[in-house]
Design an enzyme around this catalytic site. Sequence first.
Site, PDB file in Angstrom:
ATOM      1  N   SER A  81       7.962  -5.524 -16.532  1.00  0.00           N
ATOM      2  CA  SER A  81       7.797  -6.860 -15.953  1.00  0.00           C
ATOM      3  C   SER A  81       8.144  -7.961 -16.938  1.00  0.00           C
ATOM      4  CB  SER A  81       6.349  -7.067 -15.499  1.00  0.00           C
ATOM      5  OG  SER A  81       5.994  -6.128 -14.527  1.00  0.00           O
TER       6      SER A  81
HETATM    7  N1  SAH Z   1       3.504  -1.354 -16.259  1.00  0.00           N
HETATM    8  C1  SAH Z   1       4.883  -0.978 -16.461  1.00  0.00           C
HETATM    9  C2  SAH Z   1       5.741  -1.420 -15.285  1.00  0.00           C
HETATM   10  C3  SAH Z   1       6.438  -0.245 -14.725  1.00  0.00           C
HETATM   11  S1  SAH Z   1       7.310  -0.451 -13.203  1.00  0.00           S
HETATM   12  C4  SAH Z   1       5.415  -1.478 -17.785  1.00  0.00           C
HETATM   13  O1  SAH Z   1       4.720  -2.222 -18.472  1.00  0.00           O
HETATM   14  O2  SAH Z   1       6.533  -1.108 -18.150  1.00  0.00           O
HETATM   15  C5  SAH Z   1       6.236   0.424 -12.106  1.00  0.00           C
HETATM   16  C6  SAH Z   1       5.980   1.860 -12.435  1.00  0.00           C
HETATM   17  O3  SAH Z   1       5.107   2.381 -11.433  1.00  0.00           O
HETATM   18  C7  SAH Z   1       7.224   2.754 -12.427  1.00  0.00           C
HETATM   19  O4  SAH Z   1       7.328   3.400 -13.653  1.00  0.00           O
HETATM   20  C8  SAH Z   1       6.935   3.746 -11.296  1.00  0.00           C
HETATM   21  O5  SAH Z   1       7.436   5.037 -11.535  1.00  0.00           O
HETATM   22  C9  SAH Z   1       5.422   3.738 -11.267  1.00  0.00           C
HETATM   23  N2  SAH Z   1       4.815   4.211 -10.021  1.00  0.00           N
HETATM   24  C10 SAH Z   1       5.227   3.991  -8.743  1.00  0.00           C
HETATM   25  N3  SAH Z   1       4.398   4.593  -7.884  1.00  0.00           N
HETATM   26  C11 SAH Z   1       3.433   5.223  -8.618  1.00  0.00           C
HETATM   27  C12 SAH Z   1       2.296   6.023  -8.287  1.00  0.00           C
HETATM   28  N4  SAH Z   1       1.977   6.345  -7.031  1.00  0.00           N
HETATM   29  N5  SAH Z   1       1.534   6.484  -9.323  1.00  0.00           N
HETATM   30  C13 SAH Z   1       1.840   6.205 -10.604  1.00  0.00           C
HETATM   31  N6  SAH Z   1       2.910   5.460 -10.969  1.00  0.00           N
HETATM   32  C14 SAH Z   1       3.694   4.974  -9.981  1.00  0.00           C
END
Ligand code: SAH
Length: 220
Positions: free
Chosen positions: A66
Site C-alpha cells: 500500500s
Molecule cells: N499488508 C501488505 C499488503 C499486501 S496486498 C503489505 O504491507 O505489503 C494484500 C495481500 O492480501 C496479498 O498479499 C494477498 O495475497 C493477501 N490475501 C488476499 N486474500 C487473503 C486471505 N484470504 N488470507 C490471507 N491473505 C490474503
Amino acid sequence: MDMDPTKYRRLREAMVKNQIAARGITDENVLAAMRKVPRHLFVSEALQDQAYADHPLPIGEQQTISQPYIVALMTQALQLDKNSRVLEIGTGSGYQAAVLAQIAFRVYTIETIRSLHMNARMLFDRLKYNNIVTRYADGTKGWAEESPFDAIMVTAGAPDIPAPLVAQLDVGGRMIVPAGQMYSQTLVKLVRDEQGIHQSDLGGCRFVKLVGEHGWGNGE
Ligand code: SAH
C-alpha cells in the site's frame, strides 16, 4: 552491507513529513514507526528507489504494498499501544506488519500466497522483528487459537466484513477493513464495546481482492 543507507533514511524522513504528517496523521507512535521501518527492503531491488514515493508498488503475484499514507491512516485507526495484540490479514510484503510491530506487543499476520508468506518470514528474521508471528492460511477465518485480538487489520478488499474476524475482536477492540466492490472499497472501522459493534467510514480506497471463504472465494 549497510541495509539502510543514508540515502533511504533521508527519503523516509521526507515521506513522513510530506505525505503523512502533512496530511494529518498525528499519532506519534505511527510517525516514529514509519521513520524507522526500512520500506525499501520490502520491495524488489529494481523498485527500491521508488519505495518512499507517494503510491503503492507491485510486490509480485499481482499483489501490491500500500501507499505509505494508507499504511499510516489504517495503523492510526487501530489506536495501538505497547500492550496491543494485533491480527493482520494479508501479509504481502510484510511492510504493514513491520510497522504494526514497532508499536504493538505482538503481531499475528496471515498470508494466502505461499511465496509471499515465505519471503516475509525470511525478512522478519533478517530484521529481527521477533514479535511478528506468521501463518500461511486463509485469513478470512482469522486465528481462533490466538483470539481475541485488541486490533484487527485487513489489507485486502472484502465483499463484506468477514464474520469470523468480528467474532475474534475483543471487547474494546478496533478493526479496520476495506469493504465494498471488487475494484473500489470503503475503509470501514469497527469498534466493539459492551453494547456491541459500532461502525464508521474512513473514506474510499482501492485494494487488491481478499480471497478465501469469507472473501471473494478462490475462483472455483
Ligand atoms: N499488508 C501488505 C499488503 C499486501 S496486498 C503489505 O504491507 O505489503 C494484500 C495481500 O492480501 C496479498 O498479499 C494477498 O495475497 C493477501 N490475501 C488476499 N486474500 C487473503 C486471505 N484470504 N488470507 C490471507 N491473505 C490474503
